[in-house]
Design a protein around this motif. Sequence first.
Motif, PDB file in Angstrom:
ATOM      1  N   GLU A 202       0.709  -1.157   0.068  1.00 37.24           N
ATOM      2  CA  GLU A 202       0.026   0.042  -0.009  1.00 37.24           C
ATOM      3  C   GLU A 202       0.787   1.257  -0.092  1.00 37.24           C
ATOM      4  O   GLU A 202       1.861   1.060   0.628  1.00 37.24           O
ATOM      5  N   SER A 203       0.573   2.203  -0.739  1.00 38.97           N
ATOM      6  CA  SER A 203       1.066   3.384  -0.846  1.00 38.97           C
ATOM      7  C   SER A 203      -0.058   4.663  -0.803  1.00 38.97           C
ATOM      8  O   SER A 203      -1.117   4.639  -1.111  1.00 38.97           O
ATOM      9  N   HIS A 204       0.459   6.066  -0.428  1.00 40.55           N
ATOM     10  CA  HIS A 204      -0.460   7.101  -0.259  1.00 40.55           C
ATOM     11  C   HIS A 204       0.028   8.425  -1.170  1.00 40.55           C
ATOM     12  O   HIS A 204       1.599   8.279  -1.361  1.00 40.55           O
ATOM     13  N   GLY A 205      -0.647   9.031  -1.265  1.00 40.69           N
ATOM     14  CA  GLY A 205      -0.115  10.339  -2.023  1.00 40.69           C
ATOM     15  C   GLY A 205      -1.021  11.138  -2.323  1.00 40.69           C
ATOM     16  O   GLY A 205      -2.236  11.131  -1.958  1.00 40.69           O
ATOM     17  N   LEU A 206      -0.721  12.336  -3.341  1.00 41.68           N
ATOM     18  CA  LEU A 206      -1.516  13.421  -3.598  1.00 41.68           C
ATOM     19  C   LEU A 206      -1.658  13.167  -5.306  1.00 41.68           C
ATOM     20  O   LEU A 206      -0.590  13.475  -5.874  1.00 41.68           O
ATOM     21  N   LEU A 207      -2.952  13.531  -5.836  1.00 39.34           N
ATOM     22  CA  LEU A 207      -2.951  13.541  -7.433  1.00 39.34           C
ATOM     23  C   LEU A 207      -3.968  14.472  -7.799  1.00 39.34           C
ATOM     24  O   LEU A 207      -4.993  14.596  -7.121  1.00 39.34           O
ATOM     25  N   LYS A 208      -3.465  15.640  -8.344  1.00 37.55           N
ATOM     26  CA  LYS A 208      -4.390  16.737  -8.619  1.00 37.55           C
ATOM     27  C   LYS A 208      -5.277  17.207  -7.492  1.00 37.55           C
ATOM     28  O   LYS A 208      -6.223  17.435  -7.190  1.00 37.55           O
ATOM     29  N   ASN A 209      -4.265  17.388  -6.257  1.00 40.50           N
ATOM     30  CA  ASN A 209      -4.542  17.638  -5.137  1.00 40.50           C
ATOM     31  C   ASN A 209      -5.814  16.741  -4.142  1.00 40.50           C
ATOM     32  O   ASN A 209      -6.268  17.384  -3.415  1.00 40.50           O
TER      33      ASN A 209
END
Length: 610
Positions: A202-209
């Motif tokens: 599992e990974s997390h992040g921001l895409l297009k805010n």
Amino acid sequence: MVDSNTIMSGQQWVDIFDDQIVLVDSKEKNVLVIDRQTGIIRTDAYKGNSKDDQSIEIQGLYGIIDVIETKYLILITKSLFVGQILSKKMYQIQKVDFLPVKLPPKGKSAPKKKLGPQSKLNYVFQRDKDYIHMLKSLFAKSFFYFSYDYDLTQSLNKLLENGFDRSQMRSEYFFNEALLHSIIALNVKNWVLPVISGVIEESHGLLKNKEYDLLVISRREKSRSGMRFISRGLDQNGNASNFAETEQIFIINEYVEARVFSFTQIRGSIPLDWHQKPNLQWEPPVLLRTEREKNVELARKHLDHLAKNYSQIVLISLIDKKKNQKIIGEELTYAINRIQNPKIQYIWFDFHHECRKGKYQNLSKLVDCIGETMNNIGYSEYVIQKNKGDQVSTIKQQKGTYRTNCMDCLDRTNVVQSVLSRLVLQKFLTDIGAFDAASKNATEVFRRFDGQLEDQFRSQWTRNANVLSLLYTGTGALKTDFTQTGKRTKKGALEDGKRSLTRYVLNNFYDGHNQNAIDFLLGKIKPREVNFSPKINKFIFALILMIVIPLVVYEANNLFVGRIVTQNPEVPVWKQGLLSLIFIGLSMFSLISFIFSKDTRFIQKPVIND
């Protein structure tokens, strides 16, 4: 990752007495009681048993396994929190402990006295030690996962469709089911903890805010779980070796809703009755074990089962169109043509030929073959309304899947599965306006994701490749430099060579033992019925021969050539060297020929050698 002891402290524990073992779940009304003399398991009313310093805190019961002297409880005592899906937490087993049902030898003590854990936990009777050691070696790999409120045996799209109904768990992925039969029969759900074997990343992040979660989950099927050359093809029930379901999940989290993407693929050994038993050769010969028409029926049985579970199937075979692989490829082609199932699309794509010299961009040819089908199969998409009690709305449903195989269903298979997952995820992101496909080369198979998502995607699929390969061959996957970086490298090629050599040794000299360990853990073989505990590692015999005999040959050569030189002192040096070369060469040839002619004496064979 977080140590789950900090999350679940105090919920379950075990109290050990002279006459019984009591398993307590603080949230339940009943406890499990195991009689230490008879081994009988029953439930009893929870009488407010308090946990104290003599209790053993646990995180779950993996199962109960019968060895020779007694049965053992396999207790999950340490795990790691590896992530969550829609607030449902998942854990990786880090440590298990073994608790014998039979009372170990002891000094005088009062009857029914509560015993401390230090001297009783992990006590193993002498006759059981080799077998428990086999199990510990499997758990040491740490590729077992569980969840208390999320059924890991089912894909996310299935769970969203059935309202997270855990009663519909899929037995084929319930790895510890056989060791929980006695518990399941008592209908005590709090102690039935399904465990899968495979990978969770599992990974997390921001895409297009917008915040997102990216996951890859692979669950291995248990009926034909085993080691590389030992477990191949189909059994008589149509079950495939090294079968696994891999799921790519992408969740966009917003305040009032979550948008969920799910895409599922499968892999499995070539669906025919064939084998490739280790015989000390680098590539053992492929042997078809049954007549052609019988293989057609077995393939039909396997594919009908897949069509029932997944509907439309794109069967992608990546094997070579030459030598051993050509033989089995032609047999599979014949079977598919005879079956004529409209739900099955079959593609034989010679990966090594098409992508020779690192031309992985040629995978676009494969994509072109299934382009229209990819649009039809699509992916699953859901919207979960957080402000409406997590109400689930279905936007799209995946209408089929891709079944990919090479010979091992590992290296080539993982490359192609990662390509398909990349394309379908990019299609989803494009559809929701989170990926600008127009600004990129639309014909490029390996279009990059934006920002950190690209690195996360590559990292997850590299990890997926390595873990599934480790479980099947004993080493990480080949070609992972491409999965990780998008291109083949000299360092990657050298690493592939190292891993290939390691596989050769493991497959020939260790995998018989490893297969027995897996079959033992799955409840397929029992020590009381057959003795399968290894007494010596046969690789040592071969190693001794390969080291000691050349030394003997060297000394014999000195005597042989020395005598000739003594009798003929005018023999030129080059002739002495030639004589030495011939003598040593013939000796080593005889040694290697002897080892290969006696391959059955060196290769470890498992109890179940189908």
